[in-house]
Design a protein around this motif. Structure first.
Motif, PDB file in Angstrom:
ATOM      1  N   VAL A   1       0.562  -1.106   0.036  1.00 26.10           N
ATOM      2  CA  VAL A   1       0.224  -0.279  -0.008  1.00 26.10           C
ATOM      3  C   VAL A   1       0.906   1.250   0.037  1.00 26.10           C
ATOM      4  O   VAL A   1       1.626   1.491   0.523  1.00 26.10           O
ATOM      5  N   VAL A   2       0.135   2.337  -0.329  1.00 28.54           N
ATOM      6  CA  VAL A   2       1.521   3.623  -0.605  1.00 28.54           C
ATOM      7  C   VAL A   2       0.536   4.265   0.701  1.00 28.54           C
ATOM      8  O   VAL A   2      -0.397   4.516   0.640  1.00 28.54           O
ATOM      9  N   ASN A   3       1.201   5.487   0.484  1.00 37.24           N
ATOM     10  CA  ASN A   3       1.066   6.537   1.978  1.00 37.24           C
ATOM     11  C   ASN A   3      -0.374   7.628   0.647  1.00 37.24           C
ATOM     12  O   ASN A   3       0.354   8.551   0.245  1.00 37.24           O
ATOM     13  N   ASN A   4      -1.434   7.749   1.177  1.00 41.97           N
ATOM     14  CA  ASN A   4      -2.145   8.661   0.526  1.00 41.97           C
ATOM     15  C   ASN A   4      -1.898  10.397   0.661  1.00 41.97           C
ATOM     16  O   ASN A   4      -2.850  11.162  -0.033  1.00 41.97           O
ATOM     17  N   PHE A   5      -1.361  10.474   1.355  1.00 41.03           N
ATOM     18  CA  PHE A   5      -1.036  11.874   1.937  1.00 41.03           C
ATOM     19  C   PHE A   5       0.324  12.143   2.079  1.00 41.03           C
ATOM     20  O   PHE A   5       0.428  12.450   3.714  1.00 41.03           O
ATOM     21  N   ALA A   6       0.977  11.685   0.751  1.00 35.96           N
ATOM     22  CA  ALA A   6       2.265  11.656   1.118  1.00 35.96           C
ATOM     23  C   ALA A   6       2.785  13.171   1.457  1.00 35.96           C
ATOM     24  O   ALA A   6       3.973  13.408   1.903  1.00 35.96           O
ATOM     25  N   GLN A   7       2.143  14.454   0.799  1.00 32.67           N
ATOM     26  CA  GLN A   7       2.706  15.732   1.110  1.00 32.67           C
ATOM     27  C   GLN A   7       1.673  15.975   2.242  1.00 32.67           C
ATOM     28  O   GLN A   7       3.255  16.978   3.227  1.00 32.67           O
ATOM     29  N   ASP A   8       1.292  16.016   3.426  1.00 30.13           N
ATOM     30  CA  ASP A   8       1.541  16.098   4.252  1.00 30.13           C
ATOM     31  C   ASP A   8       1.807  14.937   5.390  1.00 30.13           C
ATOM     32  O   ASP A   8       1.818  15.316   6.474  1.00 30.13           O
ATOM     33  N   ALA A   9       1.618  14.203   5.288  1.00 29.33           N
ATOM     34  CA  ALA A   9       2.586  13.505   6.271  1.00 29.33           C
ATOM     35  C   ALA A   9       3.396  12.078   5.503  1.00 29.33           C
ATOM     36  O   ALA A   9       3.818  10.991   5.411  1.00 29.33           O
ATOM     37  N   ALA A  10       4.609  13.087   5.408  1.00 28.61           N
ATOM     38  CA  ALA A  10       5.900  12.427   4.676  1.00 28.61           C
ATOM     39  C   ALA A  10       6.882  11.299   5.293  1.00 28.61           C
ATOM     40  O   ALA A  10       7.298  10.448   4.925  1.00 28.61           O
ATOM     41  N   TRP A  11       6.425  11.712   6.674  1.00 28.54           N
ATOM     42  CA  TRP A  11       7.108  10.314   7.627  1.00 28.54           C
ATOM     43  C   TRP A  11       5.786   9.353   7.804  1.00 28.54           C
ATOM     44  O   TRP A  11       6.921   8.134   8.378  1.00 28.54           O
ATOM     45  N   ASN A  12       4.919   9.078   6.502  1.00 26.51           N
ATOM     46  CA  ASN A  12       4.818   7.620   6.663  1.00 26.51           C
ATOM     47  C   ASN A  12       4.695   6.969   5.494  1.00 26.51           C
ATOM     48  O   ASN A  12       3.822   6.219   4.804  1.00 26.51           O
ATOM     49  N   ASN A  13       5.644   7.598   4.061  1.00 25.48           N
ATOM     50  CA  ASN A  13       6.099   7.866   3.103  1.00 25.48           C
ATOM     51  C   ASN A  13       7.232   5.960   3.165  1.00 25.48           C
ATOM     52  O   ASN A  13       7.506   5.754   1.992  1.00 25.48           O
TER      53      ASN A  13
ATOM     54  N   ALA B   1      -3.482   0.759  -5.814  1.00 27.66           N
ATOM     55  CA  ALA B   1      -4.889  -0.114  -5.910  1.00 27.66           C
ATOM     56  C   ALA B   1      -4.925  -1.273  -4.556  1.00 27.66           C
ATOM     57  O   ALA B   1      -5.602  -2.040  -4.070  1.00 27.66           O
ATOM     58  N   ASN B   2      -4.533  -0.395  -3.072  1.00 31.23           N
ATOM     59  CA  ASN B   2      -4.338  -0.966  -2.336  1.00 31.23           C
ATOM     60  C   ASN B   2      -4.132  -3.023  -1.738  1.00 31.23           C
ATOM     61  O   ASN B   2      -5.327  -3.069  -1.286  1.00 31.23           O
ATOM     62  N   LEU B   3      -4.080  -3.304  -2.939  1.00 31.57           N
ATOM     63  CA  LEU B   3      -3.689  -4.914  -2.887  1.00 31.57           C
ATOM     64  C   LEU B   3      -3.347  -4.861  -0.908  1.00 31.57           C
ATOM     65  O   LEU B   3      -3.623  -6.118  -0.999  1.00 31.57           O
ATOM     66  N   GLY B   4      -2.213  -4.486  -0.480  1.00 28.38           N
ATOM     67  CA  GLY B   4      -2.340  -4.222   0.743  1.00 28.38           C
ATOM     68  C   GLY B   4      -2.711  -5.311   2.003  1.00 28.38           C
ATOM     69  O   GLY B   4      -3.244  -5.948   2.444  1.00 28.38           O
ATOM     70  N   VAL B   5      -4.195  -4.264   1.170  1.00 31.02           N
ATOM     71  CA  VAL B   5      -5.421  -3.986   2.603  1.00 31.02           C
ATOM     72  C   VAL B   5      -5.644  -5.490   1.974  1.00 31.02           C
ATOM     73  O   VAL B   5      -6.958  -6.536   3.138  1.00 31.02           O
ATOM     74  N   LEU B   6      -6.532  -6.201   0.859  1.00 33.09           N
ATOM     75  CA  LEU B   6      -7.025  -7.524   0.561  1.00 33.09           C
ATOM     76  C   LEU B   6      -6.295  -8.297   0.638  1.00 33.09           C
ATOM     77  O   LEU B   6      -6.646  -9.324   0.873  1.00 33.09           O
ATOM     78  N   LEU B   7      -4.556  -8.633   0.611  1.00 35.89           N
ATOM     79  CA  LEU B   7      -4.449  -9.766   1.357  1.00 35.89           C
ATOM     80  C   LEU B   7      -4.164  -9.791   1.980  1.00 35.89           C
ATOM     81  O   LEU B   7      -4.467 -10.925   2.965  1.00 35.89           O
ATOM     82  N   ALA B   8      -3.753  -8.697   2.650  1.00 37.62           N
ATOM     83  CA  ALA B   8      -3.553  -8.905   4.314  1.00 37.62           C
ATOM     84  C   ALA B   8      -5.182  -9.571   5.218  1.00 37.62           C
ATOM     85  O   ALA B   8      -5.140 -10.552   5.820  1.00 37.62           O
ATOM     86  N   LEU B   9      -6.314  -9.141   4.517  1.00 27.87           N
ATOM     87  CA  LEU B   9      -7.792 -10.104   4.852  1.00 27.87           C
ATOM     88  C   LEU B   9      -7.424 -11.626   4.215  1.00 27.87           C
ATOM     89  O   LEU B   9      -7.593 -12.470   5.631  1.00 27.87           O
ATOM     90  N   VAL B  10      -7.142 -11.453   3.290  1.00 32.22           N
ATOM     91  CA  VAL B  10      -7.247 -13.341   2.291  1.00 32.22           C
ATOM     92  C   VAL B  10      -6.199 -13.717   2.767  1.00 32.22           C
ATOM     93  O   VAL B  10      -6.599 -14.411   3.524  1.00 32.22           O
ATOM     94  N   LEU B  11      -4.798 -13.712   3.367  1.00 35.54           N
ATOM     95  CA  LEU B  11      -4.007 -14.081   3.614  1.00 35.54           C
ATOM     96  C   LEU B  11      -4.533 -14.880   5.037  1.00 35.54           C
ATOM     97  O   LEU B  11      -4.047 -16.067   5.729  1.00 35.54           O
ATOM     98  N   SER B  12      -4.617 -13.808   5.629  1.00 34.14           N
ATOM     99  CA  SER B  12      -4.778 -13.934   7.333  1.00 34.14           C
ATOM    100  C   SER B  12      -6.258 -15.238   7.999  1.00 34.14           C
ATOM    101  O   SER B  12      -5.761 -16.323   8.558  1.00 34.14           O
TER     102      SER B  12
END
Length: 498
Positions: free
Chosen positions: A424-436, A466-477
């Motif tokens: 997944v990527v940080n959708n607020f990259a400009q406002d929250a660079a610490w989360n990049n 595409a936020n694959l990480g959210v879907l993968l975390a759900l399905v894999l778990s």
């Protein structure tokens, strides 16, 4: 509390029950009763704004409509499955989750759940305050500091008082809010329908599969998955003989009906009006208000605020229960009050002190969505594996059948979260660079390329968003838990009570 105090609070309708198991005599709710809280919390013109985010993935109207139906309905079906646990155990969601994580181990996802719940409900309160200021300004009544102060006090007071009162008053309040917000929302749709240009809607070009998946995951996380960690809180008053299928149905119908219709309408509206499409991401309430006649702005404001408050009340009530599940020893009304105070302080801080805090705040909460999705996969698999009701006593005893720690579940959540954050990527990259730091698996897996632009870095390609990480975390778990914990669940259910 003394017997006299308990009797007095019960006459007032205040719920004194905390995280303990609901008595058989109090399990009088029916599955159809679940429709009201879920519908009231999700029938809002604010849902129309999601359409602009969906079209932001560059997909056609028909692709967007398909993912709207599938994404929203699927997410609330998952909520409904978790709600089955409520009727099996008649306890809050985070107490029932002890069966999967252990009585002590449950505190790991419990802390995440508490942060997500109180965080998003604070966000809803903030949006209600800002919406008031925006509409007041359009009416020429002034939307400055004075308006925001009054709005913040009123909004916070309603949320805190309702959440302190508890389940029974909230259920009655939600049934009233459903009719009020529903009626105004229908009127909004009728008025805004004149903006629709069918030729512009039909002209939207189709997008790639990656973009369709991205929109699907965004809708899942924005609607049902945002509620999944509290869904059993509202089914714990169901009788244990209630149909699990009926609980899933009414939970899904109440939660998904309004959002599906509203987002679909929003797709038509956003595709027809470029100003609406461009304005919603930065100011959803103000943008939707610009297409309304002056006489409708006040009803519009009331409906928006009530719907946001409705969602915040559900969240704060449940966050109070989660706080108790973490070991805080205070009465349930006091726990709700504590979280309500935190919500109030957070709202005042963001609105009046740190107005640039909203982006980083949302970035932090979205990051927590990955481990929360993993928890959901583990919880759903655990529910699917169990054939019996929960052992009430064992949910509160580290020496009981569920044990203190379930290291398989803890490890699954940890690994799935690490993998999920990498996709997944940080959708607020400009406002929250610490989360990049997120998205570290995208380039190694050739799913995207990061462009380090001096004006602001961004990801190139469709898969990063595409936020694959959210879907993968759900399905894999879910998959790992369903296989790895099957024998342990069978062993737990084979133990003789007492």
């Amino acid at each position: 509390m003394t017997d006299t105090t308990v009797a007095a609070t019960q006459r007032l309708g205040i719920e004194t029950t905390g995280i303990e198991i609901i008595d058989e005599s109090e399990r009088t709710a029916q599955p159809k009763d679940l429709f009201w809280p879920w519908f009231a919390a999700n029938v809002s013109v604010f849902g129309i704004s999601y359409a602009a985010f969906v079209l932001g993935f560059g997909i056609s109207f028909w692709q967007a409509t398909l993912v709207t139906v599938l994404g929203i309905v699927t997410s609330f079906v998952l909520c409904g499955i978790v709600a089955i646990a409520g009727k099996r155990g008649s306890a809050p969601t985070m107490i029932l989750s002890r069966a999967a994580f252990g009585v002590t181990g449950q505190k790991v996802p419990g802390v995440i759940s508490w942060l997500v719940s109180i965080g998003w409900e604070t966000f809803l309160a903030i949006m209600a305050v800002l919406a008031t200021a925006t509409v007041f300004e359009q009416l020429g009544w002034g939307g400055g500091t004075g308006t925001k102060v009054v709005a913040a006090v009123v909004v916070a007071a309603i949320i805190v008082l309702a959440s302190v009162a508890g389940y029974h008053i909230i259920m009655r309040m939600q049934s009233v809010l459903t009719w009020v917000t529903g009626a105004v929302t229908i009127l909004f749709v009728i008025i805004a329908a004149r903006e629709i240009d069918w030729s512009a809607v039909a002209a939207l070009p189709s997008g790639p599969t990656q973009s369709v998946i991205g929109a699907f995951v965004m809708l899942m996380t924005g609607f049902g998955l945002g509620w999944i960690n509290i869904s059993a809180d509202w089914s714990r008053y169901q009788h244990r003989s209630a149909s699990g299928g009926a609980i899933v149905f009414w939970n899904t119908l109440g939660g998904a009906l309004a959002p599906v219709l509203l987002v679909t309408f929003g797709l038509m509206l956003s595709a027809s009006n470029e100003e609406v499409l461009a304005g919603i991401p930065s100011d959803p309430i103000g943008t939707l208000a610009t297409i309304l006649p002056t006489w409708f702005l006040v009803p519009f404001l009331v409906a928006v605020i009530m719907s946001l408050i409705s969602g915040a009340v559900l969240g704060i009530y449940s966050s109070g229960l989660t706080l108790l599940s973490l070991g805080v020893r205070i009465p349930r009304p006091a726990a709700a009050l504590v979280d309500g105070i935190i919500l109030t302080l957070g709202t005042f801080f963001v609105v009046f002190v740190a107005q640039d805090f909203l982006g980083p705040f949302q970035s932090f909460l979205i990051t927590l969505g990955v481990p929360l999705a993993s928890w959901a996969g583990i919880m759903i698999a655990d529910i699917a594996l169990r054939k019996r009701d929960y052992d009430d006593d064992a949910l509160f005893d580290v020496r009981g059948r569920y044990g203190s720690w379930d290291w398989v579940s803890i490890a699954t959540m940890g690994v799935a979260s690490v993998i999920g954050w990498g996709l997944v990527v940080n959708n607020f990259a400009q406002d929250a660079a610490w989360n990049n730091w997120q998205g570290y698996l995208l380039e190694p897996l050739r799913l995207g390329t990061y462009v380090d632009d001096p004006a602001g870095g961004y990801w190139e390609g469709a898969w990063p968003y595409a936020n694959l990480g959210v879907l993968l975390a759900l399905v894999l778990s879910f998959a790992v838990t369903y296989v790895a914990r099957r024998a342990k669940v069978e062993q737990q259910e084979a133990l003789v009570d007492g």
